[in-house]
Design an enzyme around this catalytic site. Structure first.
Site, PDB file in Angstrom:
ATOM      1  N   LYS A  64      -2.807   1.461  14.915  1.00  0.00           N
ATOM      2  CA  LYS A  64      -2.715   0.259  14.094  1.00  0.00           C
ATOM      3  C   LYS A  64      -2.967   0.601  12.627  1.00  0.00           C
ATOM      4  CE  LYS A  64      -3.950  -3.348  17.436  1.00  0.00           C
ATOM      5  NZ  LYS A  64      -4.904  -4.449  17.735  1.00  0.00           N
TER       6      LYS A  64
ATOM      7  N   TYR B 205     -16.789  -2.202  27.417  1.00  0.00           N
ATOM      8  CA  TYR B 205     -16.612  -1.279  28.528  1.00  0.00           C
ATOM      9  C   TYR B 205     -17.935  -0.742  29.082  1.00  0.00           C
ATOM     10  CZ  TYR B 205     -11.811  -1.394  26.930  1.00  0.00           C
ATOM     11  OH  TYR B 205     -10.566  -1.816  26.552  1.00  0.00           O
TER      12      TYR B 205
ATOM     13  N   HIS C  26      -1.749  -2.802  29.293  1.00  0.00           N
ATOM     14  CA  HIS C  26      -3.090  -2.829  28.704  1.00  0.00           C
ATOM     15  C   HIS C  26      -4.167  -2.663  29.772  1.00  0.00           C
ATOM     16  CE1 HIS C  26      -4.733  -3.296  24.703  1.00  0.00           C
ATOM     17  NE2 HIS C  26      -5.756  -3.938  25.206  1.00  0.00           N
TER      18      HIS C  26
ATOM     19  N   HIS D 276     -10.407   2.214  18.055  1.00  0.00           N
ATOM     20  CA  HIS D 276     -11.030   0.962  17.632  1.00  0.00           C
ATOM     21  C   HIS D 276     -11.614   1.109  16.232  1.00  0.00           C
ATOM     22  CE1 HIS D 276     -11.733  -0.672  21.990  1.00  0.00           C
ATOM     23  NE2 HIS D 276     -10.553  -0.980  21.516  1.00  0.00           N
TER      24      HIS D 276
ATOM     25  N   ARG E 287      -5.059   0.864  29.872  1.00  0.00           N
ATOM     26  CA  ARG E 287      -5.932   1.220  28.743  1.00  0.00           C
ATOM     27  C   ARG E 287      -7.379   0.841  29.078  1.00  0.00           C
ATOM     28  NH1 ARG E 287      -6.125   2.044  23.045  1.00  0.00           N
ATOM     29  NH2 ARG E 287      -7.320   0.503  21.852  1.00  0.00           N
TER      30      ARG E 287
ATOM     31  N   ARG F 206      -2.080   2.494  23.395  1.00  0.00           N
ATOM     32  CA  ARG F 206      -1.470   1.167  23.476  1.00  0.00           C
ATOM     33  C   ARG F 206       0.022   1.295  23.793  1.00  0.00           C
ATOM     34  NH1 ARG F 206      -4.614   1.364  18.723  1.00  0.00           N
ATOM     35  NH2 ARG F 206      -6.396  -0.078  18.702  1.00  0.00           N
TER      36      ARG F 206
END
Length: 312
Positions: free
Chosen positions: A185, A293, A258, A284, A261, A161
């Site tokens: 994150k 995806y 993004h 994730h 990504r 990210r």
């Protein structure tokens, strides 16, 4: 203004910030959602306590947001904020049950993520513009050009990210294991493998940084090519958009970091990568986020058809 509810909201924000280690961005979003909801309940129902809040109040607020054309995705984010807040209240013994049990989240129409095709990424890798004859080189042969080129390479080869890119530290690049350690994150670390080529590019960049700049922010991998300070999000965003637009690398409307990504993940899945492995590489929390995806490109469909169909 309902001071009691606002004070309780701040206690909750302190909890997710200090104990759950949520990012500053997430904490700000949660705070805004809660204060917006409390403003609504105060205006519509008066000075209610947390125990007075019902699912009817929550539904009424959400309905008003959707009447104002708020997207289902944004509404679901606000529902998530309220769910977390009321769970906190139960743990604090301020409530016996949450009013969110009877609140149904609106369905989100999932759009396939945009991505750059392999031809476009090859042009960036080879530093050859696919559209300009007069200026065939994409990245200039100087420190600024090398910085920009490395940013594209790291985005595409690791799928990290924007926030993870600008916080990358030099010591987190591991030569022995050919990997980088990324702080994702919620303060979660993950290790992403890199190629020999990318490691060599990073090593050359670090050496060049020390030759070109008298001063630069210590420890940070990527710095502003002129000031030597840590990169900031808007700089990277505008830089990526400019290159993708000027050289017509993609026709996708939203040309952002993004998108790279998405490109990383799409190219992996299109070439047979295990979905769980892609999930771990992207950082994730669940496989659901990664399943977007699994779409197949038209080029792939044509290739499969031509290889497999007897009449192709």
């Amino acid at each position: 203004m309902n001071e009691v509810l606002y004070s309780l909201a701040e206690r909750f924000i302190s909890h997710i910030q200090l104990e759950k280690r949520y990012s500053e961005h997430t904490c700000t979003a949660y705070r805004n959602d809660l204060l917006q909801f409390f403003d609504y309940t105060t205006a519509a129902y008066g000075n209610v306590s947390v125990g007075d809040i019902t699912h009817v109040m929550v539904r009424s607020w959400l309905a008003s947001l959707m009447e104002d054309a708020m997207t289902a995705k944004s509404v679901n984010r606000k529902i998530s904020s309220l769910k977390s807040f009321f769970k906190f209240c139960i743990r604090q013994e301020l409530l016996q049950q949450t009013p969110m049990t009877k609140v149904v989240a609106p369905k989100i129409s999932r759009r396939l993520p945009g991505f750059i095709d392999e031809k476009g990424m090859k042009a960036l890798e080879d530093n050859r513009s696919p559209v300009s004859v007069t200026s065939p080189i994409i990245f200039a042969d100087d420190f600024e050009g090398d910085t920009h080129r490395l940013i594209f390479e790291i985005f595409y080869q690791t799928g990290i990210r924007l926030s993870e890119l600008i916080s990358l530290q030099e010591f987190r690049v591991d030569k022995g294991n050919l990997s980088i350690k990324v702080m994702g994150k919620g303060g979660k670390e993950r290790i992403i493998p890199i190629s020999n080529r990318l490691y060599d590019q990073i090593s050359e960049y670090m050496a060049q940084k020390r030759r070109q700049l008298e001063e630069f922010e210590s420890g940070v991998l990527l710095v502003h090519p002129h000031s030597g300070q840590r990169l900031y999000p808007k700089y990277v965003y505008l830089m990526v958009r400019k290159y993708l637009t000027d050289h017509e690398i993609t026709t996708f409307r939203k040309k952002s970091p993004h998108l790279l990504r998405h490109t990383f993940a799409t190219h992996l899945t299109n070439n047979g990568a295990d979905l769980k492995a892609v999930k771990d590489l992207l950082g994730h929390a669940s496989l659901t986020s990664t399943q977007i995806y699994t779409h197949t490109t038209i080029e792939q469909l044509k290739k499969v058809y031509q290889q497999a169909h007897p009449k192709a």
